[in-house]
Scaffold this motif. Sequence first.
Motif, short mmCIF file in Angstrom:
data_model
loop_
_atom_site.label_atom_id
_atom_site.label_comp_id
_atom_site.label_asym_id
_atom_site.label_seq_id
_atom_site.Cartn_x
_atom_site.Cartn_y
_atom_site.Cartn_z
N ARG A 1 64.09 71.86 31.75
CA ARG A 1 64.10 70.39 31.64
C ARG A 1 65.37 69.91 30.92
O ARG A 1 65.91 68.87 31.25
N ARG B 1 59.17 74.82 39.53
CA ARG B 1 58.12 73.99 40.13
C ARG B 1 57.19 73.46 39.04
O ARG B 1 56.85 72.29 39.00
N LYS B 2 56.81 74.35 38.11
CA LYS B 2 55.90 73.94 37.04
C LYS B 2 56.55 72.91 36.12
O LYS B 2 55.89 71.99 35.65
N ALA B 3 57.85 73.07 35.87
CA ALA B 3 58.52 72.21 34.90
C ALA B 3 58.56 70.76 35.35
O ALA B 3 58.54 69.85 34.52
N PHE B 4 58.65 70.55 36.66
CA PHE B 4 58.86 69.19 37.14
C PHE B 4 57.68 68.65 37.93
O PHE B 4 57.75 67.55 38.47
N TYR B 5 56.62 69.42 38.00
CA TYR B 5 55.42 68.99 38.71
C TYR B 5 54.94 67.66 38.13
O TYR B 5 54.96 67.49 36.93
N PRO B 6 54.53 66.67 38.92
CA PRO B 6 54.35 66.73 40.38
C PRO B 6 55.60 66.38 41.18
O PRO B 6 55.51 66.26 42.40
N ALA B 7 56.75 66.24 40.54
CA ALA B 7 57.97 65.96 41.30
C ALA B 7 58.52 67.26 41.90
O ALA B 7 58.11 68.36 41.51
#
Lengths: 298, 635
Positions: A18, A45-51
């Motif tokens: 991030r 994927r996890k860091a920016f979920y749901p983006a």
Amino acid sequence: MLYNHLKILESEAIYVMREVAAQFERPFLLFSGGKDSIILAHLARKAFYPAAIPFTLLHVDTGHNFPETLAFRDALMEKLGARLVVRYVQDSIDQGRAVEETGPYASRNGLQTVTLLDALAEFKVDAAIGGARRDEEKARAKERFFSHRDEFGQWDPKNQRPELWNLYNGRKKTNENFRVFPISNWTELDVWQYLQMEEIELPSLYFSHERDIINRDGVLLAASDVVYPVAGETVERKVIRFRTIGDMTCTGAVESTASNIHDIVDEVASARVTERGARTDDKRSEAAMEDRKKVGYF
Amino acid sequence: MTDTNQQIELLRFTTAGSVDDGKSTLIGRLLYDSKSIFEDQMEAVERASASRGDAEVDLALLTDGLRAEREQKITIDVAYRYFATPKRKFIIADTPGHIQYTRNMVTGASTAELAIILIDARNGVLTQSKRHGFLATLLRIPHLVVAINKMDLVDYDQAIYDRIVQDYTDFAHKLNVQGVTYIPVSALRGDNVVDKSDKTPWYDGPTLLHHLENVNVGASLNNVDFRYPVQYVIRPNQDFRGYAGQIASGRIAKGEEVVILPSGLSSKVASIVTADGELDAANVGDSVVLTLEDEIDISRGDMIVRRHNLPQKSNRVDAIICWMSEEPMKPRGAYWVQHTTRLVNGFISELNYKIDVDTMHREPADTLKLNEIARVQLTTTQPLYYDRYQLNRTTGSFVLIDPATNNTVAAGMIRSKSRNVDQLREGEVDTAPLRPKSSNVVWEQEGISLAQREERNGHKAAVLWFTGLSGSGKSTIAKKLERRLFTDGVRTMYLDGDNLRHGLNGDLGFSSAARQENIRRAGELAKLSYAHGNVTLACFISPFTADRRFARGLVADGRFLEIFVKCDLDVVKRRDTKGLYAKAIAGEIDNFTGISSPYEEPDNAELVVETDIQSVDEIVEQIINALKERGILPV
């Protein structure tokens, strides 16, 4: 088994990703198709979920990849909905930017650096996220999370910025860039335990299978168009798996019957040889990794 | 190993010591004996040792990473090492111990929860062993281990070990460090590193690894004050707006009311989002995404907190910094201040003094060079939202970045809101900033109550406040009384002007304002001691009625006993036990109570004792009786 330490390492890696997204304009994520870069994609994927993942993924293809790696790569990109660009070492050779080694021991591993640096310049990448870990090799033990590179992509081990607490300084001049290593603090065992905990899919190469093998100075290489026996060597059929997946010319296999992640975690926990021990590229000299890093290798 | 219910924890620790103390050998030994060294690594080390012509395999080669170090045989940068046992994963920040590498020690210590300080048994406690202890304390590492190495070279002599322990304990006492663990080891031979040694039958403590596996982790985390610096705004579409961040401290639950800083707007937590599903609550260390019930403009660098537990706010903070750059500090030069996820402009508006890390003496300074440590006032263009480093490592720390080079040039730890120490000595400062907030601090609910403590102790807690002229006999009485109480099994704490002014109040002079602050701190300390169930004996001249009234107000009615130790001024002048009256009369000391500063006699003291008439034993008896009458001690 409760992997409390993995939750801490995961949170740390997400925090670093991030910071990259927040501090840089054109961050890329280097994707090799190996387990470490698969974990990076998973963490992104996890860091920016749901983006969606805000990084473009870059694969430097030596042309000597295992076919399984490439098939897996394309399927994963589809699943993640991520943007992938591929740059080819062959192109660098054709353009005269890199000179191919010759002979049976030839490897394109070192040539990747040229293609990588060219790609970073082409896309004006200001931060390249990689899956290197400090436990892999002695020279990496002093690497920072945010590793500053000069305008030639070079690393100066004596002039690294101090990194304190969780404060990462990504400020830089134009044309300079950073390599960022979110899983710096992970060990091989952490990686496998995490793959198990998160039930992450992996290329079949990591699991036990039968393959034609050439034993070259103690390193078990997969026989292929680019790796073939020389005088005194034979091709044997063995039950093996790969602990790392890189270029076919330098990635050694281990004899193993571990056919699922659970078995691999147990195997790694009791392993007596490091995973890089099966790679011919590090054996060239005691300071081999340090030399390659200085010129921009990951 | 994969089918037990055991939890694997993570411990980050740092090691400090010089080349000759055998630090690399110790780490090599830990890795080797805990079977974290792979065959190929060992072979590489054997090859390297042989090629250098070493007789024995040099375990230090396992950790000395870079070529320059291997050639010079010294460690020049922080190196991170990893090993694991079935109980814990360990991250070692291996830092060099030379004076010029203070910066590396500070770096390694910033994330560590434990520090191992190596002492060569042949050399005893050297200056550098103290420096390491000082830096570990400065960075607030909660656990300190002193490994007394090379015991094999002193024939495992207990007397040598004991003397080093005593020397270091004396030093640690001055630093106000508690709970240092001492372990006699030989890294070379492996004694007490992983396996218990049969050469030290006189040592019954843990081995180093056993201690590392069992020491409490998370001691440096703040579980109370919710602080959430926003890292990144997640906005996949018009319907979702989330704030990504890592919880710096405390915990948050869905539905809780929050305030956003700096806007001050409030809202409620609508959801705590993760890729693994929504959570009801999240804790310190978790990386999550928060969504709020209201549409508020929030961006990176903002901080989400609880309404009734706010951080401090100031654009001028009092801090300790370590200078980390070859380029010296530019006095009043502009720097970027990176604090949590914010980047603001700032400058060092005042350099109060630098601290000699070897002697801990304060020295005047105009600038700072690499590896120097100083107390400064940092001024920022926008206010910082922070907590004291002591309470919160994340919101209390910052780095300075040189805008010309983009290099990280200093690391800082915030002490408090800025205040002018010189002003304090001059007596010009108003009292408001000297009484910092405490209302925002939410004390842990699951703590042990005073009633529970008193029940176990078998007596009540109280503060006995001895006031009177210098030399009137306050300490003499209190010490004798404390001995008596101690013998009777009463839990006590003893405070006096001298022991406070040597440490806690070392920054204070003797102006009226400084004296007031001295008593305020003494009072707060007495209160804490009281809250922990102690019969607290506080001996302070405390000449002013208002200050004594302040101290009285800090504990429950009936538990504060003001004891006026009365003695004729002529008598104390004649006694002059410390030679201070002579100096005051000669004009060498200003503001001396009774000579050049007034003593306001108490008119509401619970007890008056007269040391020019009564004997010490009589007075002690009189106080004991008073405590019994008031039900503080059992009859």
